[in-house]
Write an enzyme that holds these catalytic residues in place. Structure first.
Site, PDB file in Angstrom:
ATOM      1  N   HIS A   1       0.836  -1.200   0.000  1.00 59.08           N
ATOM      2  CA  HIS A   1       0.000   0.000   0.000  1.00 59.08           C
ATOM      3  C   HIS A   1       0.874   1.254   0.000  1.00 59.08           C
ATOM      4  O   HIS A   1       2.062   1.208   0.301  1.00 59.08           O
ATOM      5  CB  HIS A   1      -0.925   0.024   1.221  1.00 59.08           C
ATOM      6  CG  HIS A   1      -0.196   0.176   2.521  1.00 59.08           C
ATOM      7  ND1 HIS A   1       0.504  -0.854   3.120  1.00 59.08           N
ATOM      8  CD2 HIS A   1      -0.043   1.255   3.351  1.00 59.08           C
ATOM      9  CE1 HIS A   1       1.053  -0.431   4.240  1.00 59.08           C
ATOM     10  NE2 HIS A   1       0.740   0.851   4.406  1.00 59.08           N
TER      11      HIS A   1
ATOM     12  N   ASP B   1       0.322   5.180   1.765  1.00 56.98           N
ATOM     13  CA  ASP B   1      -0.504   5.660   2.867  1.00 56.98           C
ATOM     14  C   ASP B   1      -1.582   6.639   2.409  1.00 56.98           C
ATOM     15  O   ASP B   1      -1.326   7.559   1.618  1.00 56.98           O
ATOM     16  CB  ASP B   1       0.379   6.329   3.926  1.00 56.98           C
ATOM     17  CG  ASP B   1       1.328   5.339   4.581  1.00 56.98           C
ATOM     18  OD1 ASP B   1       0.897   4.198   4.836  1.00 56.98           O
ATOM     19  OD2 ASP B   1       2.489   5.704   4.815  1.00 56.98           O
TER      20      ASP B   1
ATOM     21  N   HIS C   1       4.732   0.247   0.043  1.00 53.44           N
ATOM     22  CA  HIS C   1       5.486  -0.477   1.062  1.00 53.44           C
ATOM     23  C   HIS C   1       4.632  -1.576   1.683  1.00 53.44           C
ATOM     24  O   HIS C   1       3.408  -1.593   1.530  1.00 53.44           O
ATOM     25  CB  HIS C   1       6.025   0.465   2.143  1.00 53.44           C
ATOM     26  CG  HIS C   1       4.989   1.307   2.829  1.00 53.44           C
ATOM     27  ND1 HIS C   1       4.450   2.442   2.272  1.00 53.44           N
ATOM     28  CD2 HIS C   1       4.383   1.167   4.036  1.00 53.44           C
ATOM     29  CE1 HIS C   1       3.563   2.977   3.092  1.00 53.44           C
ATOM     30  NE2 HIS C   1       3.498   2.218   4.173  1.00 53.44           N
TER      31      HIS C   1
ATOM     32  N   ARG D   1       4.750   6.925  13.240  1.00 55.62           N
ATOM     33  CA  ARG D   1       4.870   7.525  11.919  1.00 55.62           C
ATOM     34  C   ARG D   1       4.198   8.892  11.909  1.00 55.62           C
ATOM     35  O   ARG D   1       3.147   9.069  12.527  1.00 55.62           O
ATOM     36  CB  ARG D   1       4.188   6.620  10.883  1.00 55.62           C
ATOM     37  CG  ARG D   1       4.418   7.026   9.437  1.00 55.62           C
ATOM     38  CD  ARG D   1       3.527   6.214   8.514  1.00 55.62           C
ATOM     39  NE  ARG D   1       2.178   6.780   8.452  1.00 55.62           N
ATOM     40  CZ  ARG D   1       1.089   6.085   8.167  1.00 55.62           C
ATOM     41  NH1 ARG D   1       1.167   4.777   7.950  1.00 55.62           N
ATOM     42  NH2 ARG D   1      -0.090   6.690   8.109  1.00 55.62           N
TER      43      ARG D   1
END
Length: 366
Positions: free
Chosen positions: A171, A173, A320, A336
């Site tokens: 995916h 983000d 990622h 994150r």
């Protein structure tokens, strides 16, 4: 003698140490009832435009810089992200735009510094449904342990009972936002005895590896991205939906605003259909593209984390995939921070990474 700055002392005392909390308490995020206005469009000015093409402020001050693969991933030693100047942050933006993801080890940056760091690259994104540390809505927590399967049917819209293969986890983000993520920072500070690596895939090279006829067909097409699975998960858990929009339409082939390179911009995490095609046609093409990304071992990098390592990557031109191979043996924690960037666009005059680098190499030899 003047009294100490009481407000500053209290603020310092009240700062959260997310690593310690995760190790002592386990899963610690909160789900306040706070709602936010829907995100408004804004003009994004990428700091990579201000960068020195040689990226000297980064490359000349590091102890060691080396590429992990030819197509994606660079590791830098000897710099602390917490101490970078604005000039270095600009040069880092260009390096990340070119290499997809850049890794740093032994980093002292804390979550508060991380939020301020990422503001250089765009407004921090607050997730529509995920929990966050108390008082830090801009922070996305990464936490999985040996109780994850037992306590949670799904995390982040991924139903573990339906997860057949790790390839399903690829995916980028929050691509369901009208202006999704740009340069992104993730720090991992707690690791299992082994496992817990992360893969990144280059959207530049994924585009280059397609046949010329197929590339031409895809250029100009748009795809629908949705966060509906995350919304459904939040509703099942009686968690608040912070905003009312979680679907967006973006070009299948995207142009990066700094490099000018074309990148494949679909992934199984959030891309659901291609506009203008029948469901059968759309499903077949997306299935092929998803398998192309997952099977592209020649344009992927696999990073083996050490505690306090940081990855800085460009969500616009990479996908990622976190590897959940450790859920029977230990815990993995990090945090994150994710800024928004420009609305994705396709410039028909843009070039592929391969074409641009070959032309520049030929010009240098002329």
């Amino acid at each position: 003698m003047a009294p100490p700055n009481t407000d500053a002392i209290i603020q310092e005392i009240e700062k959260l140490n997310l690593q310690s909390i995760a190790r002592e308490k386990g899963h610690y995020v909160v789900f306040p009832e706070t709602k936010y206005p829907d995100l408004e469009l804004f003009e994004h000015k990428d700091p990579g435009h201000r960068a020195d093409p040689t990226k000297a402020s980064i490359l000349k001050h590091a102890e060691k810089v080396f590429d992990l693969t030819p197509n994606i991933g660079t590791e830098i030693h000897g710099l602390q992200l917490s101490a970078l100047t604005d000039t270095q942050k600009d040069d880092l933006a260009l390096l990340v735009a070119e290499r997809g993801v850049v890794f740093f080890r032994d980093q002292d940056i804390d979550v508060y510094q991380g939020i301020e760091f990422i503001k250089h690259y765009g407004p921090p994104h607050i997730h529509n449904t995920f929990g966050h540390p108390e008082g830090l809505p801009e922070v996305h927590v990464v936490y999985f342990d040996t109780n994850t399967f037992k306590n949670y049917k799904s995390i982040g819209g991924v139903d573990f009972s339906l997860l057949v293969t790790g390839a399903d986890g690829w995916h980028s983000d929050v691509t369901y936002e009208n202006q999704p993520a740009g340069l992104t920072l993730l720090k991992i500070d707690t690791l299992p005895p082994t496992g817990g690596d992360t893969l990144w895939s280059s959207g530049y090279s994924a585009y280059d590896r397609l046949s010329p006829a197929f590339r031409e067909f895809l250029e100009g097409l748009e795809a629908v991205h949705t966060g509906q699975q995350q919304v459904d998960e939040a509703l099942r858990a009686n968690h608040v939906l912070r905003r009312t929009v979680w679907t967006a339409t973006h070009p299948v082939i995207r142009t990066h605003p700094v490099t000018g390179w074309k990148a494949l911009f679909v992934q199984p995490g959030f891309t659901r259909s291609i506009v203008g095609l029948s469901k059968r046609e759309s499903d077949l093409i997306l299935k092929h593209l998803f398998e192309h990304i997952a099977g592209g071992v020649d344009f992927q990098v696999r990073f083996k984390w050490q505690e306090n390592s940081v990855a800085v990557w460009d969500n616009r031109t990479t996908t990622h995939n976190a590897i959940f191979d450790y859920l029977q043996i230990g815990k993995r924690h990090g945090w994150r921070v994710t800024p928004q960037a420009e609305a994705p666009y396709f410039d028909p005059k843009s070039k592929s990474r391969k074409q641009d680098l070959e032309e520049k190499a030929a010009a240098a030899q002329a």
